[in-house]
Design an enzyme around this catalytic site. Sequence first.
Site, PDB file in Angstrom:
ATOM      1  N   CYS A 282      40.940  50.718  42.540  1.00  0.00           N
ATOM      2  CA  CYS A 282      39.192  51.290  41.604  1.00  0.00           C
ATOM      3  C   CYS A 282      40.073  52.780  40.847  1.00  0.00           C
ATOM      4  O   CYS A 282      39.911  52.428  39.950  1.00  0.00           O
ATOM      5  CB  CYS A 282      37.821  51.031  43.004  1.00  0.00           C
ATOM      6  SG  CYS A 282      37.187  49.629  42.814  1.00  0.00           S
TER       7      CYS A 282
HETATM    8  N1  LIG Z   1      38.460  46.137  46.182  1.00  0.00           N
HETATM    9  C1  LIG Z   1      37.681  47.069  46.215  1.00  0.00           C
HETATM   10  O1  LIG Z   1      36.992  47.495  46.481  1.00  0.00           O
HETATM   11  C2  LIG Z   1      36.751  47.349  45.221  1.00  0.00           C
HETATM   12  C3  LIG Z   1      35.591  47.370  44.739  1.00  0.00           C
HETATM   13  C4  LIG Z   1      34.927  47.439  44.134  1.00  0.00           C
HETATM   14  C5  LIG Z   1      35.668  46.749  42.823  1.00  0.00           C
HETATM   15  N2  LIG Z   1      36.332  45.665  43.108  1.00  0.00           N
HETATM   16  C6  LIG Z   1      36.728  45.379  41.702  1.00  0.00           C
HETATM   17  O2  LIG Z   1      36.408  43.436  42.354  1.00  0.00           O
HETATM   18  C7  LIG Z   1      38.129  42.896  42.223  1.00  0.00           C
HETATM   19  C8  LIG Z   1      38.099  42.113  43.063  1.00  0.00           C
HETATM   20  O3  LIG Z   1      38.913  42.606  43.864  1.00  0.00           O
HETATM   21  P1  LIG Z   1      39.283  42.496  44.977  1.00  0.00           P
HETATM   22  O4  LIG Z   1      39.179  43.371  45.714  1.00  0.00           O
HETATM   23  O5  LIG Z   1      38.478  41.249  46.223  1.00  0.00           O
HETATM   24  O6  LIG Z   1      40.631  41.954  44.800  1.00  0.00           O
HETATM   25  P2  LIG Z   1      41.236  40.778  45.752  1.00  0.00           P
HETATM   26  O7  LIG Z   1      43.028  40.921  45.078  1.00  0.00           O
HETATM   27  O8  LIG Z   1      41.129  41.485  47.415  1.00  0.00           O
HETATM   28  O9  LIG Z   1      40.887  39.346  45.602  1.00  0.00           O
HETATM   29  C9  LIG Z   1      40.546  39.513  44.432  1.00  0.00           C
HETATM   30  C10 LIG Z   1      40.696  37.128  45.324  1.00  0.00           C
HETATM   31  O10 LIG Z   1      40.845  35.998  43.778  1.00  0.00           O
HETATM   32  C11 LIG Z   1      41.764  35.012  44.187  1.00  0.00           C
HETATM   33  N3  LIG Z   1      42.546  34.846  42.796  1.00  0.00           N
HETATM   34  C12 LIG Z   1      42.561  35.386  41.455  1.00  0.00           C
HETATM   35  N4  LIG Z   1      42.588  35.035  40.212  1.00  0.00           N
HETATM   36  C13 LIG Z   1      42.405  33.227  40.264  1.00  0.00           C
HETATM   37  C14 LIG Z   1      41.700  32.843  40.026  1.00  0.00           C
HETATM   38  N5  LIG Z   1      42.106  32.567  38.509  1.00  0.00           N
HETATM   39  N6  LIG Z   1      40.845  32.097  40.548  1.00  0.00           N
HETATM   40  C15 LIG Z   1      40.205  32.009  41.583  1.00  0.00           C
HETATM   41  N7  LIG Z   1      40.801  32.565  42.140  1.00  0.00           N
HETATM   42  C16 LIG Z   1      41.911  33.889  42.187  1.00  0.00           C
HETATM   43  C17 LIG Z   1      43.164  36.292  44.507  1.00  0.00           C
HETATM   44  O11 LIG Z   1      43.642  35.086  45.161  1.00  0.00           O
HETATM   45  C18 LIG Z   1      42.409  36.814  45.288  1.00  0.00           C
HETATM   46  O12 LIG Z   1      41.964  35.971  46.607  1.00  0.00           O
HETATM   47  C19 LIG Z   1      38.944  43.628  40.650  1.00  0.00           C
HETATM   48  O13 LIG Z   1      37.842  43.814  39.657  1.00  0.00           O
HETATM   49  C20 LIG Z   1      38.453  44.609  41.563  1.00  0.00           C
HETATM   50  O14 LIG Z   1      38.480  45.890  40.525  1.00  0.00           O
HETATM   51  C21 LIG Z   1      36.846  46.082  44.298  1.00  0.00           C
END
Ligand SMILES: NC(=O)c1ccc[n+]([C@@H]2O[C@H](COP(=O)([O-])OP(=O)(O)OC[C@H]3O[C@@H](n4cnc5c(N)ncnc54)[C@H](O)[C@@H]3O)[C@@H](O)[C@H]2O)c1
Length: 442
Positions: A282
Amino acid sequence: MTTATSTFASIADQLSDKLSNKTARIGIIGLGYVGLPLAVEFANAGFSVTGIDLIQSKVERINAGDSYIQDVRSADIARLVQAGKLRATTDFSVVAELDTINICVPTPLRKTKDPDMSFIVSACQEIAKFAHPGMLAILESTTYPGTTDELVLPMLSSTGMQVGRDFFLCFSPERVDPGNPKFQTRNIPKVVGGTTPACTQLGAHFYAQALETVVPVSSTQVSEMVKLLENTFRLINIGLVNELAMMCERMSINIWEVIDAAATKPFGFMPFYPGPGLGGHCIPIDPFYLSWKSKQAGIEARFIELAGYINCQMPHFVVEKVQNALNDFGKAIKGSHVHILGVAYKRDIDDVRESPALDIIHLLQRRGAKVTFSDPYVPSIRMDNGVMLGVDALETSSQADATVIVTDHGATDYAPIVANSRLIVDTRNALRAFRSANIIRL
Ligand SMILES: NC(=O)c1ccc[n+]([C@@H]2O[C@H](COP(=O)([O-])OP(=O)(O)OC[C@H]3O[C@@H](n4cnc5c(N)ncnc54)[C@H](O)[C@@H]3O)[C@@H](O)[C@H]2O)c1
């Protein structure tokens, strides 16, 4: 009343009723750090939840009741799967049966610091194939202001349905803080803004079913900007305090003591702490969505660029400090053994994405040091030159020429490490309670 208005009222009202009586079928796309805890919250609230992910092994693990996210307990997944409240699939055709869809896919930056929207685009292409009247879609992935209405809306509208009447679209920023025992998905207030007022209303009603506090805002753009303000605020304040740490070093002032004393001011000050550099998915990344978008609008995001530059200097600053400390102890960095204590990007989590530890290891190796690492949460890390396996913290730090505390995991017992190490560089003030000549503080 016209037919269009009554259709609109009935579609929105039907969905609203399904949400109120928990018969709405919930879909979460992307079962990662954000999507999986959200799926669990809605399943806990009594909904039937389907998670969709591209990775077969994640889907299999969920269906087998096995969690791969630290903040989500396997026992909870197993209980919900057994109760028929949670299931996972790689098959997007289930979208046809779902009433709501939250998109929680990654939004990385390209090497050029341009946003990579390909995950959102491919998820929306799949949703569009199976979109249907009465569907509420909510984007949660962090992104630049305008994404929901400029990128997602045209893809879903290409089905011929009208937003705010036939289907509903919102943006709601995810604020999850992995490893935080006090604030988790359920009790972190949820901001939501829709493309139309009806969208906002349904989005707010949706979250209110499972989360404690919902904060509706007037548009998707406001909602997108909220997340970027929050993360930019952190990026810049951390950049400021990192710059102050570098100044204090030159003036032989203890930055930690300065911050602690400043934090006694009961108003107008909030403490931020310096460190070895930014990590995670982030803070180092999100503000650059804003800077990319604002450049297009003709405004340079100068604070963001400057803070980004300073924060990127921190791994170099740490390595300089290690080198100087070794020199003071009569050793050259080339050929010295440096042990890294903690490689996760922050305390008490197992995530190494963008971790400054990786940069520090790389920079130390480039200067000829032999580097080892230990981390109770991370058994191995992948570097450009291969996989490194973690080693025993106490044994290795007592053999190393220098130990560097990069991540201050709560469970680390520092007393024997301080007693047995030749030299410790503490980048987190983890050794605030220790007074010893072998401790060098950031
Ligand atoms: N991790 C954090 O602390 C956090 C906090 C706030 C916001 N975010 C935001 O949330 C979003 C997700 O982050 P995250 O940390 O959960 O990511 P992550 O990589 O842990 O999880 C994302 C998941 O999406 C899946 N994926 C990718 N493309 C896909 C598709 N087309 N169809 C179905 N599944 C698909 C991946 O396989 C993965 O399991 C990002 O935009 C991130 O910036 C993350």
